[in-house]
Design a protein around this motif. Structure first.
Motif, mmCIF file in Angstrom:
data_model
loop_
_atom_site.group_PDB
_atom_site.id
_atom_site.type_symbol
_atom_site.label_atom_id
_atom_site.label_comp_id
_atom_site.label_asym_id
_atom_site.label_seq_id
_atom_site.Cartn_x
_atom_site.Cartn_y
_atom_site.Cartn_z
ATOM 1 N N ILE A 72 40.987 38.150 48.896
ATOM 2 C CA ILE A 72 39.863 39.098 48.928
ATOM 3 C C ILE A 72 39.928 40.046 47.733
ATOM 4 O O ILE A 72 38.904 40.360 47.113
ATOM 5 C CB ILE A 72 39.860 39.888 50.251
ATOM 6 N N LYS A 73 41.126 40.474 47.392
ATOM 7 C CA LYS A 73 41.278 41.347 46.221
ATOM 8 C C LYS A 73 40.856 40.623 44.941
ATOM 9 O O LYS A 73 40.256 41.221 44.045
ATOM 10 C CB LYS A 73 42.735 41.824 46.102
ATOM 11 N N ALA A 74 41.169 39.344 44.859
ATOM 12 C CA ALA A 74 40.776 38.556 43.685
ATOM 13 C C ALA A 74 39.261 38.397 43.631
ATOM 14 O O ALA A 74 38.654 38.451 42.552
ATOM 15 C CB ALA A 74 41.457 37.189 43.711
ATOM 16 N N ILE A 75 38.631 38.203 44.791
ATOM 17 C CA ILE A 75 37.166 38.107 44.844
ATOM 18 C C ILE A 75 36.553 39.425 44.376
ATOM 19 O O ILE A 75 35.600 39.444 43.590
ATOM 20 C CB ILE A 75 36.710 37.768 46.278
ATOM 21 N N ASP A 76 37.106 40.527 44.868
ATOM 22 C CA ASP A 76 36.639 41.852 44.453
ATOM 23 C C ASP A 76 36.806 42.042 42.943
ATOM 24 O O ASP A 76 35.909 42.537 42.260
ATOM 25 C CB ASP A 76 37.437 42.926 45.212
ATOM 26 N N LYS A 77 37.936 41.614 42.418
ATOM 27 C CA LYS A 77 38.203 41.732 40.987
ATOM 28 C C LYS A 77 37.170 40.967 40.166
ATOM 29 O O LYS A 77 36.605 41.492 39.191
ATOM 30 C CB LYS A 77 39.610 41.213 40.675
ATOM 31 N N GLY A 78 36.900 39.735 40.573
ATOM 32 C CA GLY A 78 35.927 38.926 39.848
ATOM 33 C C GLY A 78 34.529 39.507 39.923
ATOM 34 O O GLY A 78 33.783 39.496 38.939
ATOM 35 N N PHE A 79 34.182 40.013 41.094
ATOM 36 C CA PHE A 79 32.853 40.606 41.278
ATOM 37 C C PHE A 79 32.693 41.855 40.407
ATOM 38 O O PHE A 79 31.673 42.027 39.725
ATOM 39 C CB PHE A 79 32.655 40.958 42.750
ATOM 40 N N LEU A 80 33.694 42.713 40.403
ATOM 41 C CA LEU A 80 33.597 43.949 39.628
ATOM 42 C C LEU A 80 33.652 43.679 38.120
ATOM 43 O O LEU A 80 33.040 44.412 37.334
ATOM 44 C CB LEU A 80 34.700 44.923 40.040
ATOM 45 N N GLU A 81 34.352 42.641 37.714
ATOM 46 C CA GLU A 81 34.333 42.258 36.300
ATOM 47 C C GLU A 81 32.921 41.844 35.889
ATOM 48 O O GLU A 81 32.461 42.143 34.780
ATOM 49 C CB GLU A 81 35.326 41.125 36.038
ATOM 50 N N HIS A 82 32.251 41.158 36.795
ATOM 51 C CA HIS A 82 30.853 40.774 36.549
ATOM 52 C C HIS A 82 29.983 42.023 36.423
ATOM 53 O O HIS A 82 29.149 42.115 35.509
ATOM 54 C CB HIS A 82 30.360 39.903 37.711
ATOM 55 N N ILE A 83 30.176 42.978 37.320
ATOM 56 C CA ILE A 83 29.397 44.227 37.287
ATOM 57 C C ILE A 83 29.608 44.970 35.977
ATOM 58 O O ILE A 83 28.657 45.419 35.325
ATOM 59 C CB ILE A 83 29.795 45.136 38.475
#
Length: 297
Positions: A72-83
């Motif tokens: 979940i932390k990795a998903i959050d990381k990828g999402f925020l990198e996109h943002i």
């Protein structure tokens, strides 16, 4: 005459260039294809069955619920990198977490509300930092609460796909990605039924009873019409990534059976873009998760 000739040629070229590509080339051009959208709609569906119980399914290297948290932390990381890679005025992205069925504990439902993140042109750096902070701490509380009360609600993933996935996980003009954290088995007492030899569930007992324990399992599944009952249609604008496949020991082909069931199910529902990954260490799966979100080859 020369002037008239040149005028006709110029008109023909102009008309041809002005035609839509599908007419000019004889092919078709995707219109409003969500997979090409720069806006992300990321969902995480967590299987809160007893697969996360460290007493029933211990793993000395890293407990399975801890692996989930790191995924979940990795998903959050990828999402925020996109943002962070977009201009603020272009932001129209969201991320959320689901269970199915929902736990009875009101605290759990409040935590999922806290994990629903939306970004638009009014987003500030503080908003981004707050979401990162929540995804760093709240998932642990969810798993601790589920493990503590031991009221495991099962994993009604089939019903989620039938009745909720379109409303919850698919948004127009977005690239829709659904991460499912599960061991690959699906079972809930309220959604256990069969049609012919296809079922809405998959358990170790079912795999054993079907004698899917040899290398010809794909042929057996196909010839006997085995698999999940189709739960929905035309989910071609949804990408699905299953993380945490964890077959029971004793059958060397158990993992292959699980993946075959899921793959055939996705294909029947017209899901074109999917991945199914085993319960590997988070350090090994993080690059795969980040790559999937960034959509880079």
């Amino acid at each position: 005459m020369k002037k008239i000739f040149y005028l006709l040629i110029s008109s023909a070229i102009f008309i041809q260039c002005g035609k839509p590509k599908e007419q000019a080339s004889g092919g078709s051009v995707p219109v409003n294809n969500p997979s090409n959208s720069k806006n992300l709609n990321v969902s995480v569906l967590i299987d809160l069955s007893d697969r996360i119980d460290p007493e029933k399914n211990p793993n000395p290297t890293m407990e399975y619920f801890q692996r989930d948290i790191e995924y979940i932390k990795a998903i959050d990381k990828g999402f925020l990198e996109h943002i962070k890679g977009k201009k603020v005025i272009q932001l129209d992205d969201q991320m959320q977490v689901f269970f199915n069925p929902e736990p009875s504990d009101p605290k759990m439902n409040e935590l999922t509300k806290e994990l629903k993140a939306s970004f638009d042109k009014n987003t500030t750096k503080d908003n981004i930092d707050l979401v990162d902070k929540k995804y760093s701490s709240l998932p642990l509380q969810i798993y601790q609460s589920a493990i503590k009360d031991k009221q495991y609600v099962g994993s009604d993933i089939w019903e989620f796909f039938k009745n909720k996935v379109k409303d919850y996980c698919i948004k127009d003009d977005h690239r829709n990605i659904l991460f499912i954290l599960t061991d690959g088995y699906i079972y809930h007492k309220d959604s256990k039924f069969s049609e012919g030899r296809k079922t809405s569930y998959l358990t170790p007992e079912l795999v054993k009873s079907l004698k899917l324990n040899s290398s010809d399992l794909k042929i057996k599944i196909q010839d006997n019409g085995l698999g999940f009952i189709k739960a929905n249609d035309d989910l071609d604008n949804l990408e699905v990534i299953v993380l945490g496949i964890n077959p029971v020991k004793g059958n060397p082909f158990e993992s292959d059976v699980i993946k075959e069931y899921w793959e055939n199910w996705f294909k029947e529902m017209k899901i074109k873009n999917y991945q199914i990954k085993s319960a590997d260490l988070p350090s090994n799966l993080e690059p795969i998760i980040l790559k999937a979100i960034s959509n880079k080859n």
